[in-house]
Design an enzyme around this catalytic site. Structure first.
Site, PDB file in Angstrom:
ATOM      1  N   ASP A  94       0.714  -1.323   0.228  1.00 25.18           N
ATOM      2  CA  ASP A  94      -0.092  -0.049   0.180  1.00 25.18           C
ATOM      3  C   ASP A  94       0.817   1.197   0.065  1.00 25.18           C
ATOM      4  O   ASP A  94       0.809   2.099   0.994  1.00 25.18           O
ATOM      5  CB  ASP A  94      -0.738   0.036   1.091  1.00 25.18           C
ATOM      6  CG  ASP A  94      -1.538  -1.481   1.517  1.00 25.18           C
ATOM      7  OD1 ASP A  94      -2.226  -1.736   0.624  1.00 25.18           O
ATOM      8  OD2 ASP A  94      -1.724  -1.712   2.663  1.00 25.18           O
ATOM      9  N   GLU A 112     -11.250  -1.714  -2.187  1.00 23.08           N
ATOM     10  CA  GLU A 112     -10.589  -0.747  -1.065  1.00 23.08           C
ATOM     11  C   GLU A 112      -9.421   0.061  -1.909  1.00 23.08           C
ATOM     12  O   GLU A 112      -9.419  -0.066  -3.058  1.00 23.08           O
ATOM     13  CB  GLU A 112      -9.977  -1.673   0.014  1.00 23.08           C
ATOM     14  CG  GLU A 112      -9.091  -2.794  -0.568  1.00 23.08           C
ATOM     15  CD  GLU A 112      -8.501  -3.823   0.488  1.00 23.08           C
ATOM     16  OE1 GLU A 112      -8.982  -3.833   1.434  1.00 23.08           O
ATOM     17  OE2 GLU A 112      -7.691  -4.754   0.069  1.00 23.08           O
TER      18      GLU A 112
END
Length: 313
Positions: free
Chosen positions: A36, A202
């Site tokens: 991420d 997400e």
């Protein structure tokens, strides 16, 4: 996670990583372990913040050769325990970092995997290089049984007039957006929905370009090495609050999106993306699981192009 800067800085060509008219997948080296990633450039130095113990940091002089820096957290802010009682240690997820109004703002999330008892926190500094981070506390939180969405994966973005918004969300009822107060850098007003998907959605990133707002998301499942099914996907809208649609005009609130990157034999499950923009050019940073390294997540960076108003490599 996109970053819009209010100050001019050196063109990427000066450090050998020019954003050119032809697509380029950057040749990276050094310590590339990320999950991420959020990417930013301060002066002549590139920085990447990512999920991990204490919130992990990489730095690079040219955007290609990377080194590991000092983590952000060496101890737990007191409010973590109150907001997410099951969270232990220094595991910090999915940061976003933005230079705005003379400060660097670092949003991050804490949670317990698989639940939506979660919280987004905020740090600020005068510069990344100085590292004088100050805890600004909780931004927004959710609790299992009380909220139908999940307060993780923050992305600070701006509309065409410069108004900041926070986009966030993971699984549950999908991707959310809320207006941000310019003084506190925390939410003001109500939370609304940008996208949802039963199979997993997400890691949102929103940015404005030539009349459209683009919403990038990660769909399907991460975090299983080479068994991950993550994909990077997107939609666009004429308003920051939506509705966002895919290339076929179908709404992201109905579960649709257009896949940009589904990975390949070596780089499995690309996602957790962040968009960095400069002078009309864009790059996309993300992680993917390296099949030649037992599925370890690593940093990938590519030029992001547009064809007919839609993103492409």
């Amino acid at each position: 996670m996109q970053h819009i800067f209010r100050k001019a800085f050196l063109a990427l060509a000066l450090v050998g990583t020019a954003l050119t008219a032809s697509a380029e997948h950057w040749a990276l080296s050094g310590d590339l372990g990320v999950h991420d990633p959020a990417i930013i450039k301060e002066g002549n130095t590139w920085w990447t913040f990512s999920t991990g113990d204490g919130l992990q940091v990489l730095y690079s002089a040219d955007g290609k050769a990377w080194n590991r820096g000092s983590k952000i957290f060496s101890s737990r802010p007191s409010w973590w325990k109150t907001s997410v009682p099951a969270h232990t240690g220094l595991d910090v997820w999915a940061p976003d970092v933005v230079n705005y109004n003379g400060k660097v703002w670092l949003y991050y999330s804490i949670s317990s995997f698989g639940t939506n008892t979660s919280a987004i926190g905020l740090m600020s500094a005068t510069s990344i290089a100085k590292g004088d981070w100050s805890d600004k506390g909780k931004v927004i939180s959710t609790k299992a049984g009380s909220n139908d969405y999940n307060a993780i994966d923050p992305n600070l973005t701006f509309d065409a007039s410069g108004q900041p918004y926070l986009v966030f969300g993971s699984w549950f009822s999908g991707i959310k957006i809320v207006k941000i107060d310019k003084s506190t850098m925390k939410p003001t007003g109500s939370v609304s929905t940008l996208a949802k998907r039963s199979g997993g959605i997400e890691g949102p990133t929103v940015f404005y370009r030539e009349g459209y707002y683009y919403l990038f998301v990660s769909i399907d499942k991460c975090c299983s090495g080479t068994s991950s099914t993550y994909k990077t996907a997107y939609g666009r809208a004429t308003k920051i609050t939506g509705p966002y649609v895919d290339k076929n005009g179908k709404k992201m609130t109905d579960g649709y999106s257009t896949v940009l990157d589904a990975g390949n034999a070596r780089w499995v499950g690309p996602g957790g993306q962040d968009i960095y923009r400069e002078n009309g050019f864009s790059i996309i940073a993300r992680h993917a699981y390296d099949a030649t390294a037992n599925g370890a997540p690593k940093l990938l960076i590519s030029d992001l192009k547009f064809s007919g108003g839609w993103p492409t490599y």
